[in-house]
Design a protein around this motif. Structure first.
Motif, short mmCIF file in Angstrom:
data_model
loop_
_atom_site.label_atom_id
_atom_site.label_comp_id
_atom_site.label_asym_id
_atom_site.label_seq_id
_atom_site.Cartn_x
_atom_site.Cartn_y
_atom_site.Cartn_z
N ASP A 13 0.82 -1.21 0.00
CA ASP A 13 0.00 0.00 0.00
C ASP A 13 0.85 1.26 0.00
O ASP A 13 0.42 2.32 -0.44
CB ASP A 13 -0.93 0.01 1.23
CG ASP A 13 -2.22 -0.76 0.98
OD1 ASP A 13 -2.62 -0.89 -0.18
OD2 ASP A 13 -2.82 -1.23 1.96
N TYR B 98 -4.01 2.04 -7.47
CA TYR B 98 -3.02 2.39 -6.44
C TYR B 98 -2.32 3.70 -6.79
O TYR B 98 -2.13 4.56 -5.92
CB TYR B 98 -1.98 1.28 -6.29
CG TYR B 98 -0.76 1.76 -5.54
CD1 TYR B 98 -0.80 1.94 -4.17
CD2 TYR B 98 0.41 2.09 -6.22
CE1 TYR B 98 0.29 2.43 -3.48
CE2 TYR B 98 1.50 2.59 -5.55
CZ TYR B 98 1.45 2.76 -4.18
OH TYR B 98 2.53 3.25 -3.51
N THR C 3 -9.28 1.33 -1.31
CA THR C 3 -8.03 1.13 -2.05
C THR C 3 -6.81 1.48 -1.20
O THR C 3 -5.77 0.83 -1.29
CB THR C 3 -8.03 1.98 -3.33
OG1 THR C 3 -9.19 1.65 -4.10
CG2 THR C 3 -6.79 1.73 -4.16
#
Length: 448
Positions: A75, A195, A382
């Motif tokens: 992430d 992303y 997300t």
């Protein structure tokens, strides 16, 4: 008709699915491998039960730590970046394990394998899902899980032809071959556009979408504008995951269910070879006799290969069932059926009975696991999707540690005790399925 055409999956999605299949292949391939070769290692290196457990469990322990940490790293630094590094390390680790001259170096290389596999599987489901339109997003986790289950079948099949002829070292090399094209594709294919958008990398997001458009043969507007309403400062934040009520309950419920089901899946994976080479079916309820150098016969390897096909059947069934009936109802029904099927292991009427029950367990367990993996990316935003996936995947490998330890330490004491652990895990899954209350089939990834 125009909207349907624009939502079609094409070249970019197909490539992401191929990458997903190949990367996920290494997950259960490594788990199945260790279950098959432990009897051979025991004889070759005169392993004690404690060291057997150490070799088997070490990969799961490192996997669990890696899944949690690398989910967060994916992430922060990107899905593709993390997977490219760990896939390369996985190739190196496989070569080291195949050439290991003693049990200590073998343990080191297998631990490194666990680190790489844990990072990859947690990330690839998210990566492939984020490349797809909402109407096709279930294909990502389905294809990833099918890659894992296909590896269970092929590793058992390769074992049938290789183990008793050229040995376990060659089996390690053979099952690592699919990882090589996966690494090459990861280097060539772009980062997840979703992303890149939420992390504020607008130029790279534009470039990734243009690459996808070229692969899909679609013309983009001359001025491409991408924006995001989410704060990139929250990327990979555990605080968002645990302190937000919307995410806290699903995280705990999914983590517990995945823990229980991977306990069953991995435990049965280790349980079956031991049951086939012991007197389990002949003396149900008694402690099976232990033969240090007993190995699997060709018939045993063949039955293990065929039973592994049950996981593929369950995976395909889950794909259609969740499309027709949503996520929650199939999860509750299948986890209830799993309890009944696990209870069939309390007796054994011969190897074919054991083979049949094992196949049923693999089918129903695959359905439950597949539904869980479909729900996961649909539940989380997300900015924390990979982090949440890592946490849940890590809990699963903790379950693998418990399941493997239970089998290795207690099978030759009382196999019925091991079966009780499996039944308890299936009951836990059934109970936790009612904690989830939100149907995620129609969730829009952009909104979450």
């Amino acid at each position: 008709a125009k909207q349907w055409y624009q939502r079609r999956v094409r070249g970019a999605q197909y490539i992401s699915w191929i990458v997903s299949f190949l990367v996920a292949y290494s997950d259960y391939a490594e788990l199945t491998l260790i279950a098959l070769i432990i009897p051979y290692l025991r004889c070759e290196w005169n392993l004690t039960p404690a060291f057997e457990a150490t070799i088997t469990i070490s990969i799961f322990v490192v996997y669990a730590i890696s899944a949690m940490l690398c989910g967060k790293l994916a992430d922060i630094f990107g899905r593709r970046t993390v997977m490219s590094v760990t896939t390369l390390l996985l190739i190196i680790a496989a070569g080291g394990a195949a050439l290991a001259p003693n049990k200590y170096l073998f343990l080191f290389w297998r631990s490194l394998t666990g680190l790489c596999v844990g990072a990859n599987f947690s990330t690839i489901v998210v990566y492939s899902t984020e490349f797809c339109p909402n109407a096709y997003r279930t294909y990502g986790p389905v294809i990833a899980i099918m890659g894992s289950y296909f590896s269970m079948f092929t590793v058992n099949l390769f074992g049938y032809f290789v183990l008793n002829d050229i040995g376990w070292r060659w089996l390690i090399i053979i099952i690592t071959i699919p990882v090589v094209p996966a690494f090459i594709l990861l280097i060539l294919f772009p980062e997840s556009p979703r992303y890149l958008v939420v992390s504020g990398q607008q130029e790279r997001a534009n470039a990734a979408i243009k690459t996808m458009a070229w692969l899909n043969r679609v013309e983009l507007p001359e001025k491409l504008s991408i924006y995001c309403h989410q704060e990139s400062a929250e990327l990979g934040s555990y605080a968002v995951l645990w302190k937000t009520k919307e995410y806290k309950v699903p995280t705990i419920a999914l983590a517990v269910m995945y823990f229980a089901n991977i306990l069953i899946e991995t435990g049965v994976l280790v349980f079956l070879p031991l049951a086939f080479i012991s007197t389990f079916c002949g003396e149900t309820g008694k402690a099976p006799k232990r033969d240090r150098c007993a190995t699997l016969s060709q018939d045993d390897l063949l039955m293990l290969s065929v039973s592994a096909l049950g996981s593929l059947v369950g995976c395909a069934a889950a794909f259609f069932i969740t499309g027709w009936f949503g996520r929650l109802k199939p999860l509750r029904v299948s986890s209830g059926v799993q309890v009944a099927i696990m209870a069939l292991l309390f007796v054994c009427f011969g190897e074919f009975y054991l083979f049949g029950v094992a196949t049923l367990i693999k089918i129903i367990n695959a359905i439950v696991v597949m539904i869980i993996w479909i729900i996961i990316p649909e539940t989380f935003a997300t900015i924390i999707r990979s982090t949440a996936t890592g946490v849940i995947n890590s809990s699963g490998k903790c379950g693998a540690v418990v399941g493997t330890a239970a089998v290795i330490l207690f099978f030759y004491v009382s196999p019925i005790l091991v079966v009780c652990v499996f039944v308890a895990a299936s009951l836990l899954t059934f109970g936790m399925s009612f904690v989830l209350t939100k149907e995620t089939r129609d969730t829009i990834l952009a909104d979450t």
